[in-house]
Design a protein around this motif. Structure first.
Motif, PDB file in Angstrom:
ATOM      1  N   MET A  79      21.605  66.384 -22.359  1.00 41.33           N
ATOM      2  CA  MET A  79      21.559  66.590 -21.087  1.00 41.33           C
ATOM      3  C   MET A  79      22.864  66.930 -20.788  1.00 41.33           C
ATOM      4  O   MET A  79      23.413  67.902 -19.968  1.00 41.33           O
ATOM      5  N   GLU A  80      24.082  66.209 -21.537  1.00 39.22           N
ATOM      6  CA  GLU A  80      25.498  66.377 -20.997  1.00 39.22           C
ATOM      7  C   GLU A  80      25.778  67.785 -21.444  1.00 39.22           C
ATOM      8  O   GLU A  80      26.408  68.551 -20.632  1.00 39.22           O
ATOM      9  N   GLU A  81      25.075  68.371 -22.478  1.00 39.44           N
ATOM     10  CA  GLU A  81      25.817  69.897 -22.890  1.00 39.44           C
ATOM     11  C   GLU A  81      25.269  70.594 -21.738  1.00 39.44           C
ATOM     12  O   GLU A  81      25.993  71.622 -21.483  1.00 39.44           O
ATOM     13  N   GLU A  82      23.901  70.497 -21.424  1.00 37.24           N
ATOM     14  CA  GLU A  82      23.311  71.339 -20.358  1.00 37.24           C
ATOM     15  C   GLU A  82      24.222  71.247 -19.216  1.00 37.24           C
ATOM     16  O   GLU A  82      24.589  72.119 -18.408  1.00 37.24           O
ATOM     17  N   LEU A  83      24.638  69.999 -18.599  1.00 31.89           N
ATOM     18  CA  LEU A  83      25.482  69.732 -17.556  1.00 31.89           C
ATOM     19  C   LEU A  83      26.983  70.558 -17.751  1.00 31.89           C
ATOM     20  O   LEU A  83      27.472  70.964 -16.635  1.00 31.89           O
ATOM     21  N   ARG A  84      27.343  70.755 -18.741  1.00 29.15           N
ATOM     22  CA  ARG A  84      28.686  71.396 -19.047  1.00 29.15           C
ATOM     23  C   ARG A  84      28.462  72.876 -18.869  1.00 29.15           C
ATOM     24  O   ARG A  84      29.418  73.729 -18.449  1.00 29.15           O
ATOM     25  N   GLN A  85      27.283  73.343 -18.834  1.00 36.68           N
ATOM     26  CA  GLN A  85      26.945  74.806 -18.599  1.00 36.68           C
ATOM     27  C   GLN A  85      26.740  75.078 -17.008  1.00 36.68           C
ATOM     28  O   GLN A  85      26.671  76.425 -16.763  1.00 36.68           O
ATOM     29  N   VAL A  86      26.598  74.310 -16.349  1.00 35.33           N
ATOM     30  CA  VAL A  86      26.242  74.427 -14.935  1.00 35.33           C
ATOM     31  C   VAL A  86      27.566  73.718 -13.999  1.00 35.33           C
ATOM     32  O   VAL A  86      27.981  72.863 -14.129  1.00 35.33           O
ATOM     33  N   THR A  87      27.835  74.802 -13.143  1.00 42.25           N
ATOM     34  CA  THR A  87      28.972  74.509 -12.080  1.00 42.25           C
ATOM     35  C   THR A  87      28.508  74.237 -10.760  1.00 42.25           C
ATOM     36  O   THR A  87      27.329  74.398 -10.492  1.00 42.25           O
ATOM     37  N   LEU A  88      29.623  73.449 -10.120  1.00 44.60           N
ATOM     38  CA  LEU A  88      29.126  73.144  -8.757  1.00 44.60           C
ATOM     39  C   LEU A  88      28.760  74.496  -7.965  1.00 44.60           C
ATOM     40  O   LEU A  88      28.005  74.612  -6.876  1.00 44.60           O
ATOM     41  N   ALA A  89      29.495  75.675  -8.329  1.00 41.01           N
ATOM     42  CA  ALA A  89      29.154  76.884  -7.720  1.00 41.01           C
ATOM     43  C   ALA A  89      27.782  77.394  -7.725  1.00 41.01           C
ATOM     44  O   ALA A  89      26.984  77.827  -7.025  1.00 41.01           O
ATOM     45  N   ASP A  90      27.102  77.141  -8.934  1.00 38.12           N
ATOM     46  CA  ASP A  90      25.717  77.410  -9.037  1.00 38.12           C
ATOM     47  C   ASP A  90      25.000  76.868  -8.201  1.00 38.12           C
ATOM     48  O   ASP A  90      24.019  77.174  -7.613  1.00 38.12           O
ATOM     49  N   THR A  91      25.347  75.390  -8.070  1.00 38.07           N
ATOM     50  CA  THR A  91      24.452  74.392  -7.267  1.00 38.07           C
ATOM     51  C   THR A  91      24.555  75.015  -5.847  1.00 38.07           C
ATOM     52  O   THR A  91      23.514  74.924  -5.078  1.00 38.07           O
ATOM     53  N   ILE A  92      25.679  75.140  -5.300  1.00 45.19           N
ATOM     54  CA  ILE A  92      26.026  75.613  -3.840  1.00 45.19           C
ATOM     55  C   ILE A  92      25.141  76.989  -3.887  1.00 45.19           C
ATOM     56  O   ILE A  92      24.683  77.166  -2.658  1.00 45.19           O
ATOM     57  N   GLN A  93      25.124  78.022  -4.555  1.00 49.98           N
ATOM     58  CA  GLN A  93      24.753  79.075  -4.681  1.00 49.98           C
ATOM     59  C   GLN A  93      23.099  78.838  -4.223  1.00 49.98           C
ATOM     60  O   GLN A  93      22.466  79.586  -3.473  1.00 49.98           O
ATOM     61  N   LYS A  94      22.460  78.065  -4.997  1.00 46.37           N
ATOM     62  CA  LYS A  94      21.123  77.688  -4.942  1.00 46.37           C
ATOM     63  C   LYS A  94      20.715  77.319  -3.646  1.00 46.37           C
ATOM     64  O   LYS A  94      19.752  77.499  -3.125  1.00 46.37           O
ATOM     65  N   ILE A  95      21.715  76.322  -3.050  1.00 40.86           N
ATOM     66  CA  ILE A  95      21.410  75.805  -1.909  1.00 40.86           C
ATOM     67  C   ILE A  95      21.484  76.620  -0.699  1.00 40.86           C
ATOM     68  O   ILE A  95      20.616  77.002   0.324  1.00 40.86           O
ATOM     69  N   THR A  96      22.409  77.620  -0.750  1.00 38.88           N
ATOM     70  CA  THR A  96      22.748  78.627   0.222  1.00 38.88           C
ATOM     71  C   THR A  96      21.610  79.741   0.154  1.00 38.88           C
ATOM     72  O   THR A  96      21.081  80.124   1.384  1.00 38.88           O
ATOM     73  N   ASP A  97      21.249  80.049  -0.917  1.00 38.30           N
ATOM     74  CA  ASP A  97      19.970  80.796  -1.361  1.00 38.30           C
ATOM     75  C   ASP A  97      18.708  80.527  -0.621  1.00 38.30           C
ATOM     76  O   ASP A  97      17.951  81.262   0.170  1.00 38.30           O
ATOM     77  N   ARG A  98      18.530  79.034  -0.664  1.00 42.07           N
ATOM     78  CA  ARG A  98      17.255  78.624  -0.207  1.00 42.07           C
ATOM     79  C   ARG A  98      17.337  78.237   1.087  1.00 42.07           C
ATOM     80  O   ARG A  98      16.314  78.412   1.960  1.00 42.07           O
ATOM     81  N   ALA A  99      18.750  78.115   1.677  1.00 45.29           N
ATOM     82  CA  ALA A  99      18.902  77.791   3.164  1.00 45.29           C
ATOM     83  C   ALA A  99      18.442  79.105   3.793  1.00 45.29           C
ATOM     84  O   ALA A  99      17.873  79.223   4.894  1.00 45.29           O
ATOM     85  N   GLY A 100      18.986  80.181   3.222  1.00 44.61           N
ATOM     86  CA  GLY A 100      18.728  81.433   3.634  1.00 44.61           C
ATOM     87  C   GLY A 100      17.169  81.846   3.726  1.00 44.61           C
ATOM     88  O   GLY A 100      16.867  82.686   4.759  1.00 44.61           O
ATOM     89  N   GLN A 101      16.520  81.247   2.952  1.00 49.13           N
ATOM     90  CA  GLN A 101      15.087  81.771   2.918  1.00 49.13           C
ATOM     91  C   GLN A 101      14.204  80.841   4.077  1.00 49.13           C
ATOM     92  O   GLN A 101      13.121  81.310   4.419  1.00 49.13           O
ATOM     93  N   THR A 102      14.886  79.956   4.388  1.00 43.64           N
ATOM     94  CA  THR A 102      14.312  79.112   5.359  1.00 43.64           C
ATOM     95  C   THR A 102      14.315  79.331   6.838  1.00 43.64           C
ATOM     96  O   THR A 102      13.991  78.634   7.573  1.00 43.64           O
ATOM     97  N   LYS A 103      15.347  80.234   7.038  1.00 41.69           N
ATOM     98  CA  LYS A 103      15.857  80.610   8.559  1.00 41.69           C
ATOM     99  C   LYS A 103      14.959  81.545   9.047  1.00 41.69           C
ATOM    100  O   LYS A 103      14.051  82.189   8.526  1.00 41.69           O
TER     101      LYS A 103
END
Length: 143
Positions: free
Chosen positions: A119-143
């Motif tokens: 799990m820790e190795e997986e978390l090392r591969q994902v950035t906050l930017a990746d999370t922000i992108q997912k959120i903004t992509d989903r927010a754009g789909q719900t508008k």
């Protein structure tokens, strides 16, 4: 017996701070987004600041990321708020006179450690930017 929510709340805090970087935000504002008490937010923000992921000044709205979102891994956030805390733990005081109780800890310990490391190795591969992108992509789909 859920795994602590401190990690997801810390990611929520950092994401909200970044997405509102042009505004002055408070722990009350963040708490209303998270759905918790501002004291909880301030405690987590203190840990994030100590880990050099967040800059904050006393007063209203003195909060910003200390690094760019693509430089902050989810592992860095996890480590800041949970440290070396084991995510899996075997219950305490099993009956030593029972074959299962006497051996459960040894039987599970290796698997639990391996799962946490993966799990820790997986978390090392994902950035906050990746999370922000997912959120903004989903927010754009719900508008």
């Amino acid at each position: 017996m859920a795994i602590s929510t401190r990690f997801s709340v810390a990611v929520h805090i950092l994401t909200l701070v970044y997405l509102n970087r042009d505004k002055q935000i408070t722990s009350d504002f963040i708490a209303s987004s998270v759905g918790t008490n501002p004291v909880v937010i301030r405690r987590l923000m203190s840990r994030l600041k100590k880990a050099q992921l967040l800059h904050s000044r006393p007063g209203i709205g003195g909060t910003a990321l200390a690094k760019e979102p693509n430089e902050i891994t989810l592992y860095a956030i996890y480590d800041a708020v949970l440290g070396k805390e084991a995510i899996f733990d075997v219950h305490q005081h099993p009956n030593p006179n029972c074959v299962v109780g006497a051996n459960i800890q040894d039987a599970l310990e290796g698997s639990f450690l391996s799962a946490q490391q993966k799990m820790e190795e997986e978390l090392r591969q994902v950035t906050l930017a990746d999370t922000i992108q997912k959120i903004t992509d989903r927010a754009g789909q719900t508008k």
